[in-house]
Write an enzyme that holds these catalytic residues in place. Structure first.
Site, PDB file in Angstrom:
ATOM      1  N   ASP A  41       0.821  -1.199   0.000  1.00  0.00           N
ATOM      2  CA  ASP A  41       0.000   0.000   0.000  1.00  0.00           C
ATOM      3  C   ASP A  41       0.863   1.262   0.000  1.00  0.00           C
ATOM      4  O   ASP A  41       0.537   2.262  -0.659  1.00  0.00           O
ATOM      5  CB  ASP A  41      -0.926   0.024   1.217  1.00  0.00           C
ATOM      6  CG  ASP A  41      -2.036  -1.015   1.117  1.00  0.00           C
ATOM      7  OD1 ASP A  41      -2.208  -1.589   0.024  1.00  0.00           O
ATOM      8  OD2 ASP A  41      -2.724  -1.249   2.134  1.00  0.00           O
ATOM      9  N   ALA A  42       1.983   1.209   0.728  1.00  0.00           N
ATOM     10  CA  ALA A  42       2.868   2.374   0.796  1.00  0.00           C
ATOM     11  C   ALA A  42       3.467   2.690  -0.571  1.00  0.00           C
ATOM     12  O   ALA A  42       3.566   3.860  -0.972  1.00  0.00           O
ATOM     13  CB  ALA A  42       3.979   2.135   1.814  1.00  0.00           C
ATOM     14  N   TYR A  44       2.128   1.887  -3.460  1.00  0.00           N
ATOM     15  CA  TYR A  44       1.026   2.385  -4.302  1.00  0.00           C
ATOM     16  C   TYR A  44       0.765   3.858  -3.997  1.00  0.00           C
ATOM     17  O   TYR A  44       0.604   4.686  -4.902  1.00  0.00           O
ATOM     18  CB  TYR A  44      -0.230   1.559  -4.055  1.00  0.00           C
ATOM     19  CG  TYR A  44      -1.441   2.024  -4.829  1.00  0.00           C
ATOM     20  CD1 TYR A  44      -1.690   1.563  -6.117  1.00  0.00           C
ATOM     21  CD2 TYR A  44      -2.338   2.945  -4.276  1.00  0.00           C
ATOM     22  CE1 TYR A  44      -2.803   2.004  -6.840  1.00  0.00           C
ATOM     23  CE2 TYR A  44      -3.448   3.388  -4.982  1.00  0.00           C
ATOM     24  CZ  TYR A  44      -3.670   2.908  -6.263  1.00  0.00           C
ATOM     25  OH  TYR A  44      -4.759   3.345  -6.974  1.00  0.00           O
ATOM     26  N   SER A  90     -34.894  -8.444 -16.605  1.00  0.00           N
ATOM     27  CA  SER A  90     -34.627  -9.331 -15.481  1.00  0.00           C
ATOM     28  C   SER A  90     -34.603 -10.771 -15.994  1.00  0.00           C
ATOM     29  O   SER A  90     -34.881 -11.033 -17.160  1.00  0.00           O
ATOM     30  CB  SER A  90     -35.705  -9.162 -14.407  1.00  0.00           C
ATOM     31  OG  SER A  90     -36.979  -9.367 -14.980  1.00  0.00           O
ATOM     32  N   LEU A  91     -34.268 -11.703 -15.131  1.00  0.00           N
ATOM     33  CA  LEU A  91     -34.193 -13.107 -15.509  1.00  0.00           C
ATOM     34  C   LEU A  91     -35.337 -13.890 -14.884  1.00  0.00           C
ATOM     35  O   LEU A  91     -35.798 -13.575 -13.777  1.00  0.00           O
ATOM     36  CB  LEU A  91     -32.865 -13.719 -15.044  1.00  0.00           C
ATOM     37  CG  LEU A  91     -31.588 -13.167 -15.673  1.00  0.00           C
ATOM     38  CD1 LEU A  91     -30.368 -13.846 -15.061  1.00  0.00           C
ATOM     39  CD2 LEU A  91     -31.588 -13.359 -17.175  1.00  0.00           C
ATOM     40  N   GLU A 128     -22.646 -18.835 -14.608  1.00  0.00           N
ATOM     41  CA  GLU A 128     -22.009 -17.759 -13.850  1.00  0.00           C
ATOM     42  C   GLU A 128     -22.596 -17.699 -12.436  1.00  0.00           C
ATOM     43  O   GLU A 128     -23.690 -18.206 -12.189  1.00  0.00           O
ATOM     44  CB  GLU A 128     -22.246 -16.409 -14.539  1.00  0.00           C
ATOM     45  CG  GLU A 128     -21.818 -16.342 -15.981  1.00  0.00           C
ATOM     46  CD  GLU A 128     -22.357 -15.117 -16.679  1.00  0.00           C
ATOM     47  OE1 GLU A 128     -23.316 -15.248 -17.470  1.00  0.00           O
ATOM     48  OE2 GLU A 128     -21.839 -14.013 -16.417  1.00  0.00           O
ATOM     49  N   LYS A 130     -24.480 -15.684  -9.526  1.00  0.00           N
ATOM     50  CA  LYS A 130     -25.439 -14.572  -9.460  1.00  0.00           C
ATOM     51  C   LYS A 130     -25.029 -13.681  -8.292  1.00  0.00           C
ATOM     52  O   LYS A 130     -25.403 -13.907  -7.138  1.00  0.00           O
ATOM     53  CB  LYS A 130     -26.867 -15.087  -9.281  1.00  0.00           C
ATOM     54  CG  LYS A 130     -27.907 -13.993  -9.433  1.00  0.00           C
ATOM     55  CD  LYS A 130     -29.319 -14.549  -9.384  1.00  0.00           C
ATOM     56  CE  LYS A 130     -30.324 -13.429  -9.644  1.00  0.00           C
ATOM     57  NZ  LYS A 130     -30.225 -12.363  -8.633  1.00  0.00           N
ATOM     58  N   ASP A 132     -24.727 -10.791  -5.641  1.00  0.00           N
ATOM     59  CA  ASP A 132     -25.767 -10.083  -4.897  1.00  0.00           C
ATOM     60  C   ASP A 132     -25.351  -8.625  -4.718  1.00  0.00           C
ATOM     61  O   ASP A 132     -24.855  -8.214  -3.674  1.00  0.00           O
ATOM     62  CB  ASP A 132     -25.992 -10.756  -3.545  1.00  0.00           C
ATOM     63  CG  ASP A 132     -27.310 -10.310  -2.905  1.00  0.00           C
ATOM     64  OD1 ASP A 132     -27.510 -10.564  -1.706  1.00  0.00           O
ATOM     65  OD2 ASP A 132     -28.138  -9.707  -3.610  1.00  0.00           O
ATOM     66  N   ARG A 151     -30.225  -0.036 -13.213  1.00  0.00           N
ATOM     67  CA  ARG A 151     -31.239  -0.732 -13.998  1.00  0.00           C
ATOM     68  C   ARG A 151     -32.564   0.021 -13.978  1.00  0.00           C
ATOM     69  O   ARG A 151     -33.254   0.125 -14.978  1.00  0.00           O
ATOM     70  CB  ARG A 151     -31.456  -2.149 -13.439  1.00  0.00           C
ATOM     71  CG  ARG A 151     -32.513  -2.942 -14.218  1.00  0.00           C
ATOM     72  CD  ARG A 151     -33.033  -4.128 -13.412  1.00  0.00           C
ATOM     73  NE  ARG A 151     -31.998  -5.062 -13.062  1.00  0.00           N
ATOM     74  CZ  ARG A 151     -31.586  -6.057 -13.842  1.00  0.00           C
ATOM     75  NH1 ARG A 151     -32.116  -6.213 -15.038  1.00  0.00           N
ATOM     76  NH2 ARG A 151     -30.645  -6.884 -13.440  1.00  0.00           N
ATOM     77  N   TYR A 239     -20.906  -8.779 -16.828  1.00  0.00           N
ATOM     78  CA  TYR A 239     -21.458 -10.079 -17.195  1.00  0.00           C
ATOM     79  C   TYR A 239     -22.228 -10.055 -18.519  1.00  0.00           C
ATOM     80  O   TYR A 239     -22.767 -11.078 -18.944  1.00  0.00           O
ATOM     81  CB  TYR A 239     -22.370 -10.618 -16.082  1.00  0.00           C
ATOM     82  CG  TYR A 239     -23.517  -9.722 -15.679  1.00  0.00           C
ATOM     83  CD1 TYR A 239     -23.579  -9.188 -14.396  1.00  0.00           C
ATOM     84  CD2 TYR A 239     -24.552  -9.396 -16.558  1.00  0.00           C
ATOM     85  CE1 TYR A 239     -24.617  -8.370 -13.996  1.00  0.00           C
ATOM     86  CE2 TYR A 239     -25.596  -8.581 -16.171  1.00  0.00           C
ATOM     87  CZ  TYR A 239     -25.620  -8.082 -14.897  1.00  0.00           C
ATOM     88  OH  TYR A 239     -26.667  -7.274 -14.513  1.00  0.00           O
ATOM     89  N   LYS A 325     -26.864 -19.438 -19.068  1.00  0.00           N
ATOM     90  CA  LYS A 325     -27.145 -18.789 -20.342  1.00  0.00           C
ATOM     91  C   LYS A 325     -26.759 -19.719 -21.483  1.00  0.00           C
ATOM     92  O   LYS A 325     -25.686 -20.336 -21.441  1.00  0.00           O
ATOM     93  CB  LYS A 325     -26.353 -17.477 -20.471  1.00  0.00           C
ATOM     94  CG  LYS A 325     -26.699 -16.427 -19.438  1.00  0.00           C
ATOM     95  CD  LYS A 325     -25.789 -15.222 -19.540  1.00  0.00           C
ATOM     96  CE  LYS A 325     -26.099 -14.200 -18.443  1.00  0.00           C
ATOM     97  NZ  LYS A 325     -25.152 -13.073 -18.429  1.00  0.00           N
ATOM     98  N   LYS A 349     -31.957 -19.986  -8.047  1.00  0.00           N
ATOM     99  CA  LYS A 349     -31.758 -19.418  -6.715  1.00  0.00           C
ATOM    100  C   LYS A 349     -31.449 -20.511  -5.682  1.00  0.00           C
ATOM    101  O   LYS A 349     -31.957 -21.637  -5.772  1.00  0.00           O
ATOM    102  CB  LYS A 349     -33.020 -18.676  -6.277  1.00  0.00           C
ATOM    103  CG  LYS A 349     -33.360 -17.458  -7.142  1.00  0.00           C
ATOM    104  CD  LYS A 349     -32.360 -16.354  -6.929  1.00  0.00           C
ATOM    105  CE  LYS A 349     -32.853 -15.039  -7.499  1.00  0.00           C
ATOM    106  NZ  LYS A 349     -33.912 -14.416  -6.715  1.00  0.00           N
ATOM    107  N   CYS A 443     -63.375  -3.804  10.030  1.00  0.00           N
ATOM    108  CA  CYS A 443     -62.091  -3.194   9.696  1.00  0.00           C
ATOM    109  C   CYS A 443     -61.518  -2.491  10.923  1.00  0.00           C
ATOM    110  O   CYS A 443     -62.216  -1.684  11.562  1.00  0.00           O
ATOM    111  CB  CYS A 443     -62.270  -2.190   8.564  1.00  0.00           C
ATOM    112  SG  CYS A 443     -60.767  -1.256   8.174  1.00  0.00           S
ATOM    113  N   CYS A 446     -61.573   1.612   9.975  1.00  0.00           N
ATOM    114  CA  CYS A 446     -62.780   2.417   9.768  1.00  0.00           C
ATOM    115  C   CYS A 446     -64.042   1.775  10.328  1.00  0.00           C
ATOM    116  O   CYS A 446     -65.110   2.399  10.342  1.00  0.00           O
ATOM    117  CB  CYS A 446     -62.982   2.700   8.285  1.00  0.00           C
ATOM    118  SG  CYS A 446     -63.446   1.247   7.307  1.00  0.00           S
ATOM    119  N   CYS A 461     -61.880  -5.118   3.289  1.00  0.00           N
ATOM    120  CA  CYS A 461     -62.691  -4.084   3.913  1.00  0.00           C
ATOM    121  C   CYS A 461     -63.612  -3.490   2.853  1.00  0.00           C
ATOM    122  O   CYS A 461     -63.194  -3.226   1.729  1.00  0.00           O
ATOM    123  CB  CYS A 461     -61.791  -3.000   4.508  1.00  0.00           C
ATOM    124  SG  CYS A 461     -62.665  -1.492   4.966  1.00  0.00           S
ATOM    125  N   CYS A 467     -62.398   4.412   4.011  1.00  0.00           N
ATOM    126  CA  CYS A 467     -61.417   3.826   4.926  1.00  0.00           C
ATOM    127  C   CYS A 467     -60.101   4.576   4.799  1.00  0.00           C
ATOM    128  O   CYS A 467     -59.478   4.578   3.730  1.00  0.00           O
ATOM    129  CB  CYS A 467     -61.214   2.347   4.607  1.00  0.00           C
ATOM    130  SG  CYS A 467     -59.997   1.537   5.662  1.00  0.00           S
TER     131      CYS A 467
END
Length: 704
Positions: A41-42, A44, A90-91, A128, A130, A132, A151, A239, A325, A349, A443, A446, A461, A467
Site C-alpha cells: 500500500d505504501a 502504491y 430481469s431473468l 455464472e 449470481k 448479490d 437498472r 457479465y 445462459k 436461486k 375493519c 374504519c 374491507c 377507509c
C-alpha cells in the site's frame, strides 16, 4: 539555442505522467479485480502522490481518465434519468431441479426445431455466479466511459456516472480495439471483508451501520456526493452487454452486419456469450472468470449449482444463486425473449435463509385495495441479512393451513429483498397456552364490514375511500417512484393529510399549496416548495405510470405500460371492453376483468375527471401504437434554442416515436442544435435527415 517541438518543456513530465497512469491502473486491476497485489500500500500511495504532484505542476495535462480523478466530483442536486438503448431485462427464476430441467427441455426443443441442435445433442450453456449487488450499465464511446446508469425499471435508470467513476476496478479508458459505442452490463458489489471494515469505521464514527453488503453497495452508489462513494470499497464485474455499434452493429444485444462503409472489428466475437465476455476482459473490463463454467444439458447445470453451493461460505462476496445462459449467440437470437426476460437464460436461486423465533401476536393490516392481511409480530430475529420483527402470513387460509398459533416458535424465511414470511411452527416447542388466530369481522381502521368474496382467499374491507387506511396506502402507492414519483410525499405527511380530511382522493394532492403545506408537522417552507414542484412535475406522467398510480387490482407497472402502449390514451382504456383488453400482450382474464370493473365504477371515473380538472395530462408511452411518429427513431445532439432534451424527448415519445443515444442506418431523424458533435457528422455520413428545433416542432405539429 532553440527547443524542438518534440522535446518541449513538458515532454518529460508528459511521458512520466503517461507511464504512471498506466502503472497505477495496472495495480488497480491486480488489487481490485485479480485480488493479487504485487506492491505494498505504501508503494502504491507513493506512485499516486508522484502523479498528483506532476499533475498539480502541469494542470494542462490533467485528463478525466487519470486515476487521480476518481476521488469524486462536487455533490449532485439529484440523479438524472437515463433511457436504456437496449432494455435491462430481469431473468426468470428457478428454485428446484424440476424447473431447471423444464428450462433445458424448452431450450433443447426450440433449438432442435430450428435445426441448431442435433436429435441427440445437448445444449451448451455458460454458467455464472449470481452476484448479490446492484445491476449497472456502463456506456463507453470510442473507449471512454461517458455514462453509467442503474437498472431502474428496465427501461429507464438513474444517472450515476459521477459515482461510478470513483470505482477503481472500472476502467475509465478501455484498451485498444473498443468499438465506437459499447454498453457494458454488470454488477457493483462489496466484498464481505470490505463490508466488515466499512461497518467498523461507521460504528467508530457513530454513523449508521449497514445491514449487509448489498445494502451497503446500493447505498454507496446512490450518494448525491460522489466523494462519499469514492471512500467506499466498491467493486464491479461485467457479465453482459447492451448496445454495441460503430465498427459492428447491434440488435437487442446480438449483432447485425456492419453499416455500409464501416469495417467490422475483427476481434469482436459473434458466435458465443463466453467469447464476448473474454473479449470484454481483453478490453480491460473486470470479468469474474474464476468460477464461470461451461456445461452441457440439465445435468451439467445442476452439477454446477451443487458445486457452487459448497463454495458459498468461502466466497469473498455474497451470491444468491447461479445464472445459466445458452452460450451460442445465434441460438440466443432464435430463443428470443418473453415480455420481461430472455428465454435463453435462467437464474437458479439457492434456498432462502431461515431462522426461528417466537410469534408474539397476529395482527391484521389493511392494504390499499382493502385486502386484510394477517401479519406476524415476531421476537426480533436476524435473518437474510436484516433484523426481522414482522412477517406476512398472506391470508386466513394460510394461517389455518400452516397451523400457526400465537405463542409458537416459528420458522421465518427471507431471501434477498423478498418480504419475510412465516414458513410454519416448530410443533415440538408449542406451548400449552398457544392461541389460534381469529379473523376480525370489522375493519380495524374504519369499522366497516369485512367480506370475503366467493372463490377468493383474501378478505377485504368494504369501506373503500371511506377507509383512511386504504386512502393512505393508495396515495403512498401513487406517489411512489414507479408511479407518479412525487418526492417528498411520504408516510408521515400522508397520515396528516388524510387524518385532517384534507386529501380524500389522488386529485386533491394537486390542489395543495406551499403556503398550506408549510403549516404541517415536519414541513418547513423549503420542503413545502420542493414538494409542490414535485407535484407540478407529476402533472405530465407517462400514461403507463398514471395507470399504475390508480392502483387497479392486478395491474402492475409492466402491465400498466403494456396496456398504455396498446390503447394510447386513458379515454380508450376507460371505454375498452374485456375482449379488447384481452388483446393486450400478457393481459389475461383476471387482469382484463379487474381493469374493466375499475372503470365501470363511477367514483373511479370521477377521480380521473378530477385529475384532468387539476391539469394532469399523461403523455403517450414509448412504443405506443398511435401517434404521428410511431416507429420512428430520433437522436438528439447539441443544445436546442428553446427546448431542453427532456422537452424534446417527451414530445417525441408522446407522438409514438423513440429516442436513441446513437445514430445508425435505422435512425429516422437527427435533431441537431448548437455545438452538435460526432452524431451530426455520422448522420450526414449515413444520409440520415437532420432537423433543427423548428423542423422537429413542424413534424410534431406543435408551435410552443
Amino acid at each position: 539555442m532553440t527547443t524542438s517541438p518534440a522535446s518541449g518543456p513538458n515532454t518529460d513530465a508528459q511521458e512520466e505522467i503517461a507511464r504512471l497512469r498506466v502503472e497505477i491502473e495496472q495495480h488497480n486491476y491486480r488489487y481490485y479485480v485479480e485480488d493479487a497485489p504485487v506492491i505494498s500500500d505504501a508503494e502504491y500511495d507513493a506512485l499516486m502522490r508522484r502523479l498528483m504532484a506532476l499533475e498539480q505542476a502541469h494542470p494542462e495535462l490533467v485528463t478525466p481518465e487519470s486515476p487521480t480523478q476518481r476521488v469524486g466530483a462536487t455533490p449532485l442536486a439529484a440523479f438524472g434519468a437515463v433511457t436504456h438503448a437496449v432494455p435491462m431485462l430481469s431473468l426468470g427464476n428457478a428454485f428446484d431441479e424440476d424447473e431447471v430441467r423444464a428450462f433445458d427441455k424448452r431450450v433443447t426443443d426450440t433449438l432442435r426445431a430450428a435445426g441448431l441442435l442435433g436429435p441427440a445433442a445437448q445444449a451448451d450453456y455458460f454458467c455464472e455466479l449470481k452476484l448479490d449487488g446492484l445491476a449497472i450499465s456502463l456506456r463507453y464511446e470510442n473507449g471512454k466511459l461517458v455514462q453509467a446508469a442503474t437498472r431502474g425499471d428496465g427501461q429507464t435508470g438513474e444517472d450515476v456516472t459521477a459515482n461510478i467513476r470513483t470505482i477503481r476496478s472500472i476502467p475509465l479508458q478501455l484498451k485498444a480495439g473498443a468499438p465506437e459505442v459499447l454498453e457494458v452490463r454488470g454488477e457493483v458489489l462489496m466484498n464481505r471483508r470490505d463490508f466488515e471494515r466499512l461497518n467498523e469505521a461507521q460504528a467508530a464514527r457513530g454513523d449508521k451501520v449497514f445491514v449487509n453488503p448489498r445494502n451497503a453497495a446500493a447505498g454507496s452508489l446512490r450518494q448525491l456526493d460522489p466523494r462519499i462513494t469514492a471512500q467506499r470499497p466498491l467493486r464491479f464485474f461485467a457479465y453482459g452487454w447492451g448496445e454495441v455499434h460503430g465498427l459492428a452493429g447491434r440488435q437487442s444485444g446480438l449483432f447485425d452486419e456492419p453499416a455500409p462503409g464501416k469495417r467490422e472489428v475483427s476481434t469482436l466475437p459473434r458466435e458465443a456469450h463466453s467469447a464476448m465476455l473474454a473479449w470484454l476482459g481483453e478490453l480491460g473490463l473486470p470479468i469474474n472468470t474464476q468460477h464461470n463454467h461451461k456445461a452441457k444439458g440439465a445435468d451439467g447445470l445442476l452439477a454446477f449449482y451443487e458445486r457452487v453451493a459448497g463454495l458459498r461460505p468461502v466466497l469473498p462476496y455474497d451470491i444468491d444463486g447461479v445464472v445459466y445462459k445458452v452460450d451460442s449467440l445465434p441460438a440466443q437470437k432464435v430463443l428470443g425473449f418473453v415480455a420481461r426476460a430472455p428465454r435463453f437464460a435462467l437464474a437458479h436461486k439457492y434456498p432462502a435463509e431461515e431462522a426461528t423465533t417466537t410469534l408474539l401476536d397476529i395482527e391484521v393490516q389493511v392494504g390499499r385495495t382493502g385486502a386484510i392481511t394477517p401479519v406476524a409480530r415476531l421476537q426480533p430475529v436476524f435473518v437474510g441479512g436484516v433484523t426481522v420483527t414482522n412477517a406476512t402470513l398472506h391470508n386466513e387460509d394460510e394461517v389455518r393451513r400452516k397451523d400457526v398459533r400465537i405463542g409458537d416458535t416459528v420458522i421465518v424465511r427471507r431471501a434477498g429483498d423478498v418480504i419475510p414470511e412465516v414458513v410454519g411452527p416448530v410443533l415440538a416447542k408449542r406451548p400449552a397456552d398457544a392461541r389460534e388466530f381469529r379473523m376480525v369481522t370489522a375493519c380495524p381502521v374504519c369499522g366497516s364490514a369485512i367480506e370475503r368474496p366467493e372463490g377468493e382467499a383474501v378478505a377485504r374491507c368494504t369501506g373503500g375511500l371511506f377507509c383512511a387506511a386504504q386512502r393512505k396506502q393508495s396515495l403512498l402507492h401513487a406517489a411512489g417512484r414507479k408511479a407518479l414519483d412525487i418526492e417528498g410525499l411520504g408516510e408521515k405527511l400522508v397520515d396528516q393529510l388524510v387524518d385532517r380530511d384534507r386529501v380524500k382522493s389522488l386529485a386533491d394532492i394537486y390542489s395543495l399549496t406551499a403556503e398550506e403545506l408549510a403549516g404541517y408537522e415536519r414541513m418547513g417552507a423549503k420542503s413545502a416548495e420542493n414538494l409542490v414542484r414535485a407535484i407540478d412535475k407529476a402533472r405530465t406522467p407517462t400514461l403507463g405510470r398514471l395507470l399504475f398510480a390508480l392502483g387497479i387490482r392486478h395491474v402492475g407497472e409492466s402491465t400498466a405500460r403494456d396496456v398504455a402502449r396498446h390503447f394510447g390514451s386513458l379515454e380508450a382504456i376507460m371505454n375498452a371492453t374485456e375482449a379488447q383488453l384481452l388483446e393486450v400482450t400478457d393481459v389475461g382474464p383476471a387482469v382484463a376483468a379487474s381493469i374493466h370493473r375499475f372503470f365501470a365504477e363511477q367514483h373511479n371515473r370521477d377521480i380521473v375527471h378530477a385529475l384532468e380538472e387539476q391539469g394532469v395530462r399523461p403523455s403517450a408511452e414509448a412504443g405506443a401504437r398511435t401517434g404521428a411518429l410511431t416507429g420512428k427513431t430520433f437522436v438528439l445532439t447539441g443544445t436546442l434554442p428553446n427546448w431542453t432534451r427532456d422537452d424534446a424527448t417527451r414530445h417525441i415519445l408522446a407522438a409514438g416515436g423513440k429516442v436513441s443515444g446513437s445514430v445508425s442506418k435505422k435512425t429516422a431523424y437527427v435533431v441537431a442544435g448548437e455545438e452538435a458533435g460526432s452524431k451530426l457528422a455520422k448522420a450526414q455520413e449515413l444520409g440520415v435527415p437532420v432537423l433543427d428545433e423548428d423542423g422537429l416542432k413542424q413534424l410534431l405539429g406543435v408551435d410552443e
